[in-house]
Design a protein around this motif. Structure first.
Motif, PDB file in Angstrom:
ATOM      1  N   THR A  72       0.848  -1.185   0.000  1.00 52.75           N
ATOM      2  CA  THR A  72       0.000   0.000   0.000  1.00 52.75           C
ATOM      3  C   THR A  72       0.886   1.239   0.000  1.00 52.75           C
ATOM      4  O   THR A  72       2.097   1.149   0.205  1.00 52.75           O
ATOM      5  N   SER A  73       0.303   2.387  -0.228  1.00 57.28           N
ATOM      6  CA  SER A  73       1.059   3.626  -0.197  1.00 57.28           C
ATOM      7  C   SER A  73       0.321   4.651   0.636  1.00 57.28           C
ATOM      8  O   SER A  73      -0.898   4.575   0.809  1.00 57.28           O
ATOM      9  N   LEU A  74       1.059   5.601   1.150  1.00 60.26           N
ATOM     10  CA  LEU A  74       0.479   6.665   1.957  1.00 60.26           C
ATOM     11  C   LEU A  74       1.216   7.959   1.675  1.00 60.26           C
ATOM     12  O   LEU A  74       2.327   7.959   1.140  1.00 60.26           O
ATOM     13  N   VAL A  75       0.581   9.068   2.039  1.00 60.79           N
ATOM     14  CA  VAL A  75       1.155  10.386   1.794  1.00 60.79           C
ATOM     15  C   VAL A  75       1.608  10.993   3.116  1.00 60.79           C
ATOM     16  O   VAL A  75       0.876  10.968   4.107  1.00 60.79           O
ATOM     17  N   ALA A  80       6.319  15.117   8.030  1.00 57.39           N
ATOM     18  CA  ALA A  80       7.567  15.030   7.284  1.00 57.39           C
ATOM     19  C   ALA A  80       8.456  16.228   7.596  1.00 57.39           C
ATOM     20  O   ALA A  80       7.976  17.286   8.027  1.00 57.39           O
ATOM     21  N   LYS A  81       9.737  16.076   7.367  1.00 60.46           N
ATOM     22  CA  LYS A  81      10.685  17.155   7.636  1.00 60.46           C
ATOM     23  C   LYS A  81      10.353  18.373   6.780  1.00 60.46           C
ATOM     24  O   LYS A  81      10.212  18.270   5.566  1.00 60.46           O
ATOM     25  N   ASN A  82      10.215  19.516   7.435  1.00 61.08           N
ATOM     26  CA  ASN A  82       9.877  20.782   6.766  1.00 61.08           C
ATOM     27  C   ASN A  82       8.558  20.719   6.009  1.00 61.08           C
ATOM     28  O   ASN A  82       8.308  21.526   5.117  1.00 61.08           O
ATOM     29  N   GLY A  83       7.708  19.735   6.354  1.00 58.47           N
ATOM     30  CA  GLY A  83       6.397  19.632   5.731  1.00 58.47           C
ATOM     31  C   GLY A  83       6.438  19.318   4.247  1.00 58.47           C
ATOM     32  O   GLY A  83       5.489  19.627   3.522  1.00 58.47           O
ATOM     33  N   ARG A  84       7.517  18.681   3.787  1.00 58.59           N
ATOM     34  CA  ARG A  84       7.630  18.348   2.358  1.00 58.59           C
ATOM     35  C   ARG A  84       6.776  17.116   2.055  1.00 58.59           C
ATOM     36  O   ARG A  84       7.016  16.028   2.583  1.00 58.59           O
ATOM     37  N   ARG A  85       5.808  17.293   1.207  1.00 54.82           N
ATOM     38  CA  ARG A  85       4.855  16.233   0.878  1.00 54.82           C
ATOM     39  C   ARG A  85       5.505  15.190  -0.025  1.00 54.82           C
ATOM     40  O   ARG A  85       6.173  15.533  -1.001  1.00 54.82           O
ATOM     41  N   ARG A  86       5.284  13.918   0.304  1.00 50.49           N
ATOM     42  CA  ARG A  86       5.778  12.848  -0.561  1.00 50.49           C
ATOM     43  C   ARG A  86       4.949  11.593  -0.326  1.00 50.49           C
ATOM     44  O   ARG A  86       4.303  11.445   0.709  1.00 50.49           O
ATOM     45  N   ARG A  87       4.988  10.698  -1.292  1.00 49.33           N
ATOM     46  CA  ARG A  87       4.281   9.428  -1.189  1.00 49.33           C
ATOM     47  C   ARG A  87       5.275   8.333  -0.807  1.00 49.33           C
ATOM     48  O   ARG A  87       6.390   8.279  -1.326  1.00 49.33           O
ATOM     49  N   VAL A  88       4.854   7.462   0.104  1.00 48.67           N
ATOM     50  CA  VAL A  88       5.697   6.370   0.597  1.00 48.67           C
ATOM     51  C   VAL A  88       5.000   5.048   0.316  1.00 48.67           C
ATOM     52  O   VAL A  88       3.801   4.905   0.562  1.00 48.67           O
ATOM     53  N   TYR A  89       5.755   4.095  -0.208  1.00 50.83           N
ATOM     54  CA  TYR A  89       5.211   2.767  -0.478  1.00 50.83           C
ATOM     55  C   TYR A  89       5.588   1.817   0.648  1.00 50.83           C
ATOM     56  O   TYR A  89       6.749   1.757   1.080  1.00 50.83           O
ATOM     57  N   VAL A  90       4.597   1.052   1.132  1.00 52.86           N
ATOM     58  CA  VAL A  90       4.817   0.039   2.171  1.00 52.86           C
ATOM     59  C   VAL A  90       4.663  -1.325   1.506  1.00 52.86           C
ATOM     60  O   VAL A  90       3.574  -1.674   1.039  1.00 52.86           O
ATOM     61  N   PRO A  91       5.735  -2.132   1.439  1.00 54.56           N
ATOM     62  CA  PRO A  91       5.663  -3.422   0.740  1.00 54.56           C
ATOM     63  C   PRO A  91       4.722  -4.406   1.424  1.00 54.56           C
ATOM     64  O   PRO A  91       4.413  -4.286   2.621  1.00 54.56           O
ATOM     65  N   ALA A  92       4.250  -5.379   0.655  1.00 54.98           N
ATOM     66  CA  ALA A  92       3.252  -6.336   1.138  1.00 54.98           C
ATOM     67  C   ALA A  92       3.718  -7.082   2.377  1.00 54.98           C
ATOM     68  O   ALA A  92       2.931  -7.316   3.305  1.00 54.98           O
ATOM     69  N   LEU A 264      12.308   9.501  -2.852  1.00 61.27           N
ATOM     70  CA  LEU A 264      11.870   8.490  -1.883  1.00 61.27           C
ATOM     71  C   LEU A 264      12.180   8.913  -0.450  1.00 61.27           C
ATOM     72  O   LEU A 264      11.402   8.637   0.470  1.00 61.27           O
ATOM     73  N   LEU A 265      13.309   9.573  -0.246  1.00 60.58           N
ATOM     74  CA  LEU A 265      13.717   9.975   1.095  1.00 60.58           C
ATOM     75  C   LEU A 265      13.151  11.321   1.510  1.00 60.58           C
ATOM     76  O   LEU A 265      13.199  11.679   2.690  1.00 60.58           O
ATOM     77  N   GLY A 266      12.648  12.095   0.541  1.00 60.29           N
ATOM     78  CA  GLY A 266      12.096  13.400   0.861  1.00 60.29           C
ATOM     79  C   GLY A 266      13.146  14.453   1.111  1.00 60.29           C
ATOM     80  O   GLY A 266      12.930  15.394   1.879  1.00 60.29           O
ATOM     81  N   HIS A 267      14.319  14.320   0.473  1.00 55.31           N
ATOM     82  CA  HIS A 267      15.373  15.323   0.622  1.00 55.31           C
ATOM     83  C   HIS A 267      15.041  16.553  -0.223  1.00 55.31           C
ATOM     84  O   HIS A 267      14.565  16.437  -1.348  1.00 55.31           O
ATOM     85  N   ALA A 268      15.330  17.727   0.325  1.00 54.52           N
ATOM     86  CA  ALA A 268      15.075  18.969  -0.415  1.00 54.52           C
ATOM     87  C   ALA A 268      16.102  19.172  -1.509  1.00 54.52           C
ATOM     88  O   ALA A 268      15.804  19.747  -2.555  1.00 54.52           O
ATOM     89  N   SER A 269      17.318  18.685  -1.280  1.00 55.58           N
ATOM     90  CA  SER A 269      18.406  18.924  -2.232  1.00 55.58           C
ATOM     91  C   SER A 269      19.104  17.615  -2.585  1.00 55.58           C
ATOM     92  O   SER A 269      19.319  16.762  -1.709  1.00 55.58           O
TER      93      SER A 269
END
Length: 314
Positions: A72-75, A80-92, A264-269
């Motif tokens: 499944t995936s979630l947002v 998240a760090k600095n409120g940076r939006r990203r999608r994360v996948y959780v394996p079965a 995937l990691l949500g890094h800004a740079s």
């Protein structure tokens, strides 16, 4: 940043012996008196297989990790760090671990916490409706009714979200403690310290890191394994491409392992993510051994994540 990645053998020892209370032989240690072994091992696996930070996975809502017989995936956003939006996948496989925890220790913890939750109820955020298709909650906090997207609910509100049902008070936090509220970040660090202390008792019998494992080391492990796998995939795609032409800019971006890992990691740079690239380059043999020790399922997982990212592009 000091990048420290666990080998598969080190991870199994941490999960099963450190958190799970097993002996190095795989047998149950009947002298072990630790609590919530399933919850703690589940949280560690969630951290390892998603690359989430402690502030992210420790504040998850139960409804955010759905169980539908697959991954499944979630947002992430507010947590998240600095409120940076990203999608994360959780394996079965990790979803299955979450289900085991839900159906065992979580149920027991919630049942035992009913008296404590009833006392706290006046100061809790009471949920009236969970809109799964829209990914939103309707709840009342301090007399105000709110309708918020899961991802935008801040950590301090997540800790006090509950739903009153005929069967009792149900916390909405995925990970709960004895009082029915989620453990603090400080408490999670204590759980890791206790797991490291337990591993130290079996030094020489289990593979261990030279220093104590922290929650962030699991994020590092995810990053190193993913980067190596993404590099292998990119090399395979490069070999299969026609020899003429240079490809489009979007193709280069999509198949760039470093940029993919950054998302995937949500890094800004990208410069932050490049630390992992230097680690792989400078310690190639060590990381190659660590990567190859992970199961084929982890390689499939990397391919799945990349396919999901490509599918989400406009």
């Amino acid at each position: 940043m000091d990048v420290r990645a666990l080998s598969h053998a080190q991870w199994v020892a941490l999960r099963d012996v450190g958190f799970g209370g097993e002996l190095p032989t795989g047998e149950l240690d009947r002298s072990y008196r630790g609590r919530s072994t399933v919850r703690n091992a589940c949280a560690a696996e969630l951290a390892l297989t998603t690359g989430m930070r402690l502030t992210e996975w420790s504040t998850l809502l139960d409804v955010e990790v759905r169980s539908e017989g697959a991954g499944t995936s979630l947002v992430l956003e507010a947590c998240a760090k600095n409120g940076r939006r990203r999608r994360v996948y959780v394996p079965a496989s990790t979803v299955q671990t979450v289900e085991l925890y839900r159906n065992t220790e979580r149920k027991s913890l919630v049942r035992k916490a009913q008296a404590s939750l009833r006392r706290k109820l006046p100061n809790m955020a009471v949920v009236h409706d969970v809109d799964l298709p829209a990914g939103k909650l309707v709840y009342t906090l301090n007399g105000d009714e709110r309708r918020d997207e899961f991802a935008t609910i801040p950590p301090e509100t997540r800790r006090v979200l509950v739903k009153v049902t005929p069967g009792g008070i149900e916390p909405l936090s995925l990970f709960v403690g004895r009082g029915g509220v989620p453990p603090s970040q400080r408490r999670w660090h204590q759980y890791f310290e206790e797991a490291n202390d337990r591993l130290a008792n079996f030094e020489g019998q289990v593979p261990m890191m030279s220093v104590a494992v922290t929650p962030h080391d699991l994020r590092h492990t995810f990053a190193v394994v993913m980067l190596r796998s993404l590099q292998a995939r990119a090399a395979q795609l490069e070999r299969s491409r026609p020899k003429h032409g240079f490809g489009t800019i979007s193709e280069h971006i999509i198949h760039n392992p470093l940029l993919t890992l950054q998302r995937l990691l949500g890094h800004a740079s990208p410069s932050t993510t490049m630390v992992y690239l230097r680690y792989v380059d400078e310690s190639d043999e060590l990381i190659q051994r660590a990567f190859e020790s992970w199961s084929d399922n982890e390689r499939d997982y990397a391919s799945y994540v990349l396919a999901q990212i490509e599918a989400q592009r406009p």
